[in-house]
Design a protein around this motif. Structure first.
Motif, PDB file in Angstrom:
ATOM      1  N   PRO A 191       0.218   0.571   6.848  1.00 27.27           N
ATOM      2  CA  PRO A 191      -1.156   0.900   6.455  1.00 27.27           C
ATOM      3  C   PRO A 191      -2.065   1.244   7.625  1.00 27.27           C
ATOM      4  O   PRO A 191      -2.903   2.147   7.536  1.00 27.27           O
ATOM      5  CB  PRO A 191      -1.645  -0.364   5.745  1.00 27.27           C
ATOM      6  CG  PRO A 191      -0.522  -1.299   5.671  1.00 27.27           C
ATOM      7  CD  PRO A 191       0.625  -0.760   6.441  1.00 27.27           C
ATOM      8  N   PRO A 236      -6.921  -0.094  -1.899  1.00 28.17           N
ATOM      9  CA  PRO A 236      -7.058   1.118  -1.093  1.00 28.17           C
ATOM     10  C   PRO A 236      -7.730   2.254  -1.846  1.00 28.17           C
ATOM     11  O   PRO A 236      -8.265   3.180  -1.235  1.00 28.17           O
ATOM     12  CB  PRO A 236      -5.603   1.475  -0.752  1.00 28.17           C
ATOM     13  CG  PRO A 236      -4.797   0.871  -1.848  1.00 28.17           C
ATOM     14  CD  PRO A 236      -5.523  -0.390  -2.220  1.00 28.17           C
ATOM     15  N   LYS A 280       0.822  -1.206   0.000  1.00 20.87           N
ATOM     16  CA  LYS A 280       0.000   0.000   0.000  1.00 20.87           C
ATOM     17  C   LYS A 280       0.861   1.263   0.000  1.00 20.87           C
ATOM     18  O   LYS A 280       0.334   2.378   0.006  1.00 20.87           O
ATOM     19  CB  LYS A 280      -0.925   0.010   1.234  1.00 20.87           C
ATOM     20  CG  LYS A 280      -1.832  -1.219   1.358  1.00 20.87           C
ATOM     21  CD  LYS A 280      -2.746  -1.371   0.163  1.00 20.87           C
ATOM     22  CE  LYS A 280      -3.746  -2.506   0.327  1.00 20.87           C
ATOM     23  NZ  LYS A 280      -3.168  -3.826   0.244  1.00 20.87           N
ATOM     24  N   ASP A 281       2.183   1.070   0.008  1.00 15.62           N
ATOM     25  CA  ASP A 281       3.074   2.226  -0.056  1.00 15.62           C
ATOM     26  C   ASP A 281       2.808   2.985  -1.356  1.00 15.62           C
ATOM     27  O   ASP A 281       2.805   2.382  -2.437  1.00 15.62           O
ATOM     28  CB  ASP A 281       4.539   1.769  -0.013  1.00 15.62           C
ATOM     29  CG  ASP A 281       5.512   2.928  -0.046  1.00 15.62           C
ATOM     30  OD1 ASP A 281       6.014   3.300   1.023  1.00 15.62           O
ATOM     31  OD2 ASP A 281       5.767   3.486  -1.144  1.00 15.62           O
ATOM     32  N   GLN A 321      -6.071  -2.794   5.325  1.00  9.99           N
ATOM     33  CA  GLN A 321      -4.918  -3.691   5.318  1.00  9.99           C
ATOM     34  C   GLN A 321      -4.894  -4.620   4.113  1.00  9.99           C
ATOM     35  O   GLN A 321      -3.822  -5.004   3.643  1.00  9.99           O
ATOM     36  CB  GLN A 321      -4.897  -4.516   6.612  1.00  9.99           C
ATOM     37  CG  GLN A 321      -4.636  -3.684   7.859  1.00  9.99           C
ATOM     38  CD  GLN A 321      -4.490  -4.562   9.082  1.00  9.99           C
ATOM     39  OE1 GLN A 321      -3.573  -5.360   9.195  1.00  9.99           O
ATOM     40  NE2 GLN A 321      -5.415  -4.422  10.018  1.00  9.99           N
ATOM     41  N   VAL A 335      -5.142   3.168   6.193  1.00  9.20           N
ATOM     42  CA  VAL A 335      -5.439   2.513   4.921  1.00  9.20           C
ATOM     43  C   VAL A 335      -5.864   1.078   5.200  1.00  9.20           C
ATOM     44  O   VAL A 335      -5.292   0.412   6.078  1.00  9.20           O
ATOM     45  CB  VAL A 335      -4.194   2.530   4.006  1.00  9.20           C
ATOM     46  CG1 VAL A 335      -4.462   1.759   2.710  1.00  9.20           C
ATOM     47  CG2 VAL A 335      -3.792   3.964   3.697  1.00  9.20           C
TER      48      VAL A 335
END
Length: 262
Positions: A242, A253, A133-134, A249, A247
């Motif tokens: 996250p 997202p 999710k970076d 998991q 955000v």
């Protein structure tokens, strides 16, 4: 295209034979690949292969890399695949391991993975637990699954960094970019040194939260260093979390952003 480095010694079964016959030609004709230090993948024996996760195509491209280096991979796969028509027969015959993410049933997957390692098999784990999710695609904070298997069994953990698969199939997208062909880059690292942690357990210690976190940090650091080498730039000083960023998991997202805009 790289010729096979090692031949698979394990019995493949119909699922592996079918998947290789279909997927390998597809990858050969629609993607380029660069495999660096593939000889560091153990030729035999139980091991955990831990890699960063950037695309839904990752299990196919990693499976190909390992196959060409003589190993059949057993993934911890989300349990929904074991209920999906057609796919369920393939994942079961290929001896993939069902895992119920974010539930207490995940312990069953851990036991199965440990047994697979003890049986001399190669278990593939994405320590992040889901596609990163970076926002810039770097490896994010890891979960303890790979570390737990390694500390329980004493098996080697082989880190692999990858970059480029997200250009072939972007995260949470169905748009497969085949032409012009993109390149998926992979770099295999040396086994992560967990000997001191395993030694503590062998001397009568228990697998504590601190040990798991330390082992996980070493695994994620090794993977991140490999990704940094492939990207040719330094990684962020702090891995993306996250939960701290608010955000979800698992899952896409971007759906959360759409809901907030609505």
């Amino acid at each position: 295209y790289m010729l096979k480095v090692r031949k698979v010694q394990e019995k493949r079964g119909w699922a592996w034979t079918t998947v290789v016959a279909i997927i390998k030609p597809l990858l050969v004709t629609t993607t380029n690949h660069e495999w660096i230090d593939g000889e560091k993948i153990p030729a035999s024996g139980g091991c955990v292969v831990a890699m960063n996760h950037i695309s839904h195509i990752d299990p196919l491209t990693l499976g190909w890399l390992l196959y060409e280096h003589g190993r059949l991979v057993r993934y911890l796969a989300k349990d929904a695949l074991f209920e999906t028509p057609v796919v369920k027969h393939i994942v079961r015959d290929a001896k993939q391991i069902p895992v119920s993410r974010l539930t207490s049933d995940a312990a069953k997957a851990f036991d199965a993975a440990c047994q697979a390692v003890r049986d001399g098999e190669c278990v593939g784990v994405y320590p992040e637990g889901t596609i990163t999710k970076d926002p810039t695609g770097w490896p994010m904070r890891g979960k303890t699954g790979a570390a737990r298997i390694a500390l329980e069994t004493g098996c080697p953990v082989i880190p692999i960094g990858q970059w480029g698969a997200q250009d072939i199939l972007p995260a949470y997208s169905l748009r497969f970019h085949a032409f012009p062909r993109r390149t998926a880059h992979y770099k295999v690292g040396d086994p992560v040194d967990l000997s001191d942690l395993v030694g503590r357990i062998e001397q009568g210690g228990t697998i504590t939260t601190d040990l798991l976190q330390e082992a996980t940090e070493r695994i994620m650091a090794a993977i991140t260093d490999l990704v940094a080498d492939l990207r040719g730039e330094p990684a962020p000083a702090v891995r993306f979390d996250p939960r701290a960023a608010g955000v979800r998991q698992i899952g896409n997202p971007r759906k959360d952003k759409k809901r907030r805009r609505a």
